[in-house]
Design a protein around this motif. Structure first.
Motif, mmCIF file in Angstrom:
data_model
loop_
_atom_site.group_PDB
_atom_site.id
_atom_site.type_symbol
_atom_site.label_atom_id
_atom_site.label_comp_id
_atom_site.label_asym_id
_atom_site.label_seq_id
_atom_site.Cartn_x
_atom_site.Cartn_y
_atom_site.Cartn_z
ATOM 1 N N ILE A 116 -61.627 68.266 -9.805
ATOM 2 C CA ILE A 116 -60.473 68.017 -8.939
ATOM 3 C C ILE A 116 -59.571 69.244 -8.780
ATOM 4 O O ILE A 116 -59.271 69.658 -7.659
ATOM 5 C CB ILE A 116 -59.637 66.831 -9.482
ATOM 6 N N LEU A 165 -63.557 62.282 -3.086
ATOM 7 C CA LEU A 165 -62.863 61.487 -4.106
ATOM 8 C C LEU A 165 -63.743 60.353 -4.628
ATOM 9 O O LEU A 165 -63.712 60.032 -5.821
ATOM 10 C CB LEU A 165 -61.568 60.917 -3.541
ATOM 11 N N LYS A 171 -64.485 59.732 -8.691
ATOM 12 C CA LYS A 171 -63.548 58.641 -8.962
ATOM 13 C C LYS A 171 -63.148 58.580 -10.434
ATOM 14 O O LYS A 171 -62.052 58.136 -10.778
ATOM 15 C CB LYS A 171 -64.176 57.308 -8.529
ATOM 16 N N ILE A 229 -59.856 60.528 -11.221
ATOM 17 C CA ILE A 229 -58.572 60.205 -10.592
ATOM 18 C C ILE A 229 -58.087 58.824 -11.012
ATOM 19 O O ILE A 229 -58.863 58.004 -11.503
ATOM 20 C CB ILE A 229 -58.667 60.287 -9.051
ATOM 21 N N CYS A 235 -56.177 56.883 -8.787
ATOM 22 C CA CYS A 235 -55.843 56.114 -7.591
ATOM 23 C C CYS A 235 -56.890 55.026 -7.356
ATOM 24 O O CYS A 235 -58.082 55.320 -7.258
ATOM 25 C CB CYS A 235 -55.785 57.030 -6.377
ATOM 26 N N VAL A 284 -59.032 54.707 -2.675
ATOM 27 C CA VAL A 284 -59.511 56.052 -2.354
ATOM 28 C C VAL A 284 -59.162 56.433 -0.905
ATOM 29 O O VAL A 284 -58.844 57.588 -0.621
ATOM 30 C CB VAL A 284 -61.033 56.161 -2.602
ATOM 31 N N ALA A 337 -55.576 57.469 -0.960
ATOM 32 C CA ALA A 337 -55.455 58.740 -1.681
ATOM 33 C C ALA A 337 -55.903 59.911 -0.806
ATOM 34 O O ALA A 337 -55.258 60.961 -0.773
ATOM 35 C CB ALA A 337 -56.275 58.698 -2.965
ATOM 36 N N CYS A 378 -53.472 62.980 0.340
ATOM 37 C CA CYS A 378 -53.788 64.360 -0.054
ATOM 38 C C CYS A 378 -53.995 65.274 1.150
ATOM 39 O O CYS A 378 -53.420 66.371 1.217
ATOM 40 C CB CYS A 378 -55.035 64.378 -0.933
ATOM 41 N N TYR A 404 -50.675 63.989 -8.387
ATOM 42 C CA TYR A 404 -50.781 62.660 -7.777
ATOM 43 C C TYR A 404 -52.127 62.007 -8.113
ATOM 44 O O TYR A 404 -52.199 60.801 -8.407
ATOM 45 C CB TYR A 404 -50.609 62.781 -6.262
ATOM 46 N N LEU A 405 -53.201 62.793 -8.112
ATOM 47 C CA LEU A 405 -54.540 62.227 -8.263
ATOM 48 C C LEU A 405 -54.925 61.896 -9.699
ATOM 49 O O LEU A 405 -55.639 60.930 -9.946
ATOM 50 C CB LEU A 405 -55.587 63.211 -7.705
ATOM 51 N N ARG A 406 -54.464 62.724 -10.622
ATOM 52 C CA ARG A 406 -54.962 62.607 -11.994
ATOM 53 C C ARG A 406 -54.233 61.528 -12.787
ATOM 54 O O ARG A 406 -53.032 61.326 -12.614
ATOM 55 C CB ARG A 406 -54.796 63.940 -12.724
#
Length: 198
Positions: free
Chosen positions: A76, A129, A133, A136, A138, A141, A144, A148, A186-188
């Motif tokens: 990521i 993503l 998956k 992350i 979220c 997807v 997300a 992003c 935001y993603l992690r």
């Protein structure tokens, strides 16, 4: 060759003189062709501007497609950083032209093409993503990917077109690092033991 000369002449005039002064006579003169030759290929000034928009967007999309293929197997943080770098590079291809074309897109009826470009970018990043998956937090997807891609595009577009003072060479690296941190944060998933706001 005539079409290329006319499209390139239109781009030059748009940057130097603006849309209102980009008459078909002026474009034909700049391209070194007769007005009759211009009308053989393009029925109006708007059609010429639309051709410039199409060419510019295709150049941008080639860069973005190549980047999305490049990062497909990357983790990521590495992938997001690369996409931020590429977005900045894409907006720096010809920022003055990009600014003029952004203003003219509604007038030339090219909004649908821009939306198609955005859908393709969102779909490609959503695929990325989906394959990452486990990295992350979220659940959605699709959402997300939208957040992003929109964040990266908005930051780099605004910086390149409306805030050039923050994009001198010595500041680009800072922008890349901060934008990467924003999106990756935001993603992690939160780190173990992290306590969020009450």
């Amino acid at each position: 060759m005539t079409v290329d000369a006319l499209v390139e002449a239109t781009a030059r005039i748009l940057v130097k003189e603006g849309f209102d002064k980009a008459s078909t006579n002026r474009i034909a003169q700049e391209a070194g062709v007769s007005i009759g030759s211009l009308y053989q290929y393009f029925p109006s000034k708007e059609a010429l501007v639309a051709a410039v928009i199409d060419r510019h967007n295709e150049q941008l999309m080639l860069v973005v497609r190549a980047a999305l293929r490049e990062v497909a197997s990357q983790p990521i943080e590495q992938a997001v950083r690369r996409l931020v770098v590429v977005a900045i590079e894409a907006h720096r291809i010809d920022p003055k032209l990009h600014r003029v074309l952004t203003e003219q897109i509604p007038r030339t009826g090219r909004l649908e093409d821009v939306e198609a470009f955005n859908r393709e970018a969102h779909a490609s990043f959503r695929d990325y993503l989906t394959h990452h998956k486990d990295e992350i937090s979220c659940a959605d997807v699709d959402l997300a990917a939208f957040i992003c891609v929109t964040t990266i595009e908005a930051l780099t577009h605004t910086a390149a077109l409306h805030a050039p003072a923050i994009l001198p060479d010595d500041m680009v690296e800072t922008l890349i690092e901060e934008a990467t941190r924003l999106v990756v944060g935001y993603l992690r998933p939160p780190a173990a033991g992290h306590v969020g706001p009450a």
